[in-house]
Design a protein around this motif. Structure first.
Motif, mmCIF file in Angstrom:
data_model
loop_
_atom_site.group_PDB
_atom_site.id
_atom_site.type_symbol
_atom_site.label_atom_id
_atom_site.label_comp_id
_atom_site.label_asym_id
_atom_site.label_seq_id
_atom_site.Cartn_x
_atom_site.Cartn_y
_atom_site.Cartn_z
ATOM 1 N N VAL A 86 0.851 -1.198 0.000
ATOM 2 C CA VAL A 86 0.000 0.000 0.000
ATOM 3 C C VAL A 86 0.879 1.237 0.000
ATOM 4 O O VAL A 86 1.790 1.351 0.838
ATOM 5 N N ASP A 88 1.131 4.826 1.020
ATOM 6 C CA ASP A 88 0.436 5.746 1.923
ATOM 7 C C ASP A 88 0.842 7.187 1.619
ATOM 8 O O ASP A 88 1.927 7.620 1.998
ATOM 9 N N ALA A 93 -5.568 6.421 1.957
ATOM 10 C CA ALA A 93 -4.648 5.319 1.642
ATOM 11 C C ALA A 93 -4.275 4.582 2.933
ATOM 12 O O ALA A 93 -4.274 3.346 2.988
ATOM 13 N N TRP A 96 -7.130 2.421 4.114
ATOM 14 C CA TRP A 96 -7.297 1.185 3.332
ATOM 15 C C TRP A 96 -6.290 0.142 3.818
ATOM 16 O O TRP A 96 -6.609 -1.044 3.953
ATOM 17 N N ALA A 97 -5.078 0.571 4.136
ATOM 18 C CA ALA A 97 -4.057 -0.352 4.658
ATOM 19 C C ALA A 97 -4.516 -0.942 5.995
ATOM 20 O O ALA A 97 -4.335 -2.138 6.270
ATOM 21 N N ALA A 107 -0.272 -6.332 5.296
ATOM 22 C CA ALA A 107 -0.199 -5.064 4.558
ATOM 23 C C ALA A 107 1.149 -4.399 4.785
ATOM 24 O O ALA A 107 1.490 -4.019 5.896
ATOM 25 N N VAL A 109 3.369 -1.225 4.049
ATOM 26 C CA VAL A 109 3.080 0.166 3.697
ATOM 27 C C VAL A 109 4.357 0.890 3.286
ATOM 28 O O VAL A 109 5.370 0.833 3.980
ATOM 29 N N LEU A 139 -1.985 -1.429 -3.787
ATOM 30 C CA LEU A 139 -3.154 -0.593 -3.488
ATOM 31 C C LEU A 139 -2.761 0.873 -3.527
ATOM 32 O O LEU A 139 -1.746 1.265 -2.923
#
Ligand SMILES: *Cc1c(COP(=O)(O)O)cnc(C)c1O
Length: 388
Positions: A86, A88, A93, A96-97, A107, A109, A139
């Motif tokens: 992800v 960020d 964002a 969502w993580a 996840a 990041v 993501l």
């Protein structure tokens, strides 16, 4: 609260103004959601939605907030313990993580700079290191509504392709769909998540989720628990124009109308209008001598502008004063930005005069609350509108 004459200005980057046409469409009596008439409406809706998303293989609709479709995107395509990457660069964002982690995904990041767009090079570097190909999805948020920063989806797609990596590309287009060009198929997006209350000009309450053939293929082997959000069941019903539960019929009536409005204006014109109103807003902000939180002008959002408050002034106190004085709601600073920024929404059902009214309200508020600013932002906005 005392009586307020005239219309409230809802100047948030979502929820946005619901046009009268949509409100009227939504006031129709509820129909039987198992009738032929309903099926006909749904089939038309799914076809028109496909056009707005940019031709995905299928668009799923759920009675939920957009966040619900963050969950639908993940649980339908991934299995517990799967790793996702992800980027960020803002509040949404990061959220969502968090949702991915809560769902039992691993996840990872990349901490980006919230004032800049997604850095595709960092993603490419990380994917290049992933020699075992254990990252299953990337993501990103297309338009970070918290910061007013728009990222280039195609660069991230290229980063994935150049690494020859099989990861799915999942994009949050909640505040960009219907405001900024978005091309699910052309851009090689696998899952797009969106919601009703931003560019689609509806009340909150519908989550949308578009899938590519590759995402649908992944859903066949993904083992994350899912029941209500299950794509497979939805799709079987959708093919005949139905849903596997009682749908939000009134919101669907509204969606038919808002899609008709987008079609009448033409998507390219809709995007051009948003670009123009956004630039008008940026001219005003610069004219006031205030700072746009987005530090990269080429990434400035066409949906909303996040404005930094001058040192020593609290943006929420300012927002409350504006609400009290001129009956206008501006967006609050989210997460770490609380108190430091306010957000001017300029997406959805909006025209030049509505925006000028909103900008006048901001300038009036600055003056009334003693926030240091240069007069003339409004003039700069008007000059831009007249000259462009
Ligand atoms: C508004 C928004 C969301 C969350 O939508 P909800 O309907 O509140 O769940 C997610 N991502 C972005 C970029 C948004 O702007």
């Amino acid at each position: 609260m005392s009586f307020r004459s005239g219309r409230h200005f809802l100047q948030l980057p979502g929820p946005t103004n619901v046009p009268d046409r949509v409100l009227r469409a939504m006031s129709r009596p509820i129909m039987d959601h198992r009738s032929d008439a309903f099926a006909e409406m749904t089939l038309g809706l799914l076809r028109d939605l496909g056009h707005v998303f940019g031709d995905p293989e299928h668009v799923f609709l759920f009675p939920s907030s957009a966040s619900g479709c963050w969950e639908a995107a993940l649980t339908n395509t991934l299995s517990p313990g799967d790793r996702v990457l992800v980027f960020d660069n803002g509040f949404f964002a990061a959220k969502w993580a968090t949702i991915a982690a809560r769902l039992g995904l691993d996840a990872e990041v990349i901490e980006g700079d919230w004032r800049h767009p997604v850095d595709a090079e960092q993603i490419a570097a990380r994917l290049g290191e992933d020699t075992d190909r254990t990252l299953r999805a990337v993501l990103m948020v297309h338009n970070e509504t918290s910061t007013g920063v728009t990222s280039d989806v195609t660069r991230v797609r290229t980063a994935i392709d150049d690494s020859d990596h099989p990861a799915l590309l999942m994009v949050d287009a909640v505040s960009s769909l219907g405001a900024t060009a978005f091309r699910h198929r052309d851009w090689g997006v696998d899952v797009t998540v969106s919601g009703s209350q931003k560019g689609l000009m509806l009340p909150p309450g519908l989550g949308l989720c578009a899938a590519s053939p590759k995402a649908l293929e992944a859903s066949r082997s993904a083992t994350s628990p899912r029941a209500y959000w299950d794509w497979d069941e939805s799709r079987r019903f959708n093919e005949r124009g139905f849903f596997p539960y009682t749908p939000a019929t009134s919101l669907l009536y509204g969606l038919v109308e808002s899609l008709a409005m987008l079609g009448e204006e033409g998507l390219d014109q809709v995007f051009a209008r948003h670009a123009r109103l956004a630039e008008t807003t940026r001219r005003a902000v610069a004219g006031w001598g205030l700072e746009n939180y987005c530090a990269d002008p080429s990434a400035a959002s066409n949906s909303g502008t996040t404005v930094r408050m001058p040192e020593g002034f609290d943006s929420d106190a300012f927002r409350l004063a504006v609400l009290d004085r001129v009956d206008m709601s501006l967006g609050t600073g989210l997460g770490a930005l609380k108190g430091e920024v306010f957000r001017i929404g300029h997406l959805g059902d909006l025209n030049e005069l509505m925006l000028m009214g909103a900008l006048a309200g901001v300038e009036l508020g600055l003056k009334a609350t003693g926030v240091p600013y240069r007069p003339g932002g409004l003039q700069d906005a008007m000059d831009y509108l007249v000259g462009s």
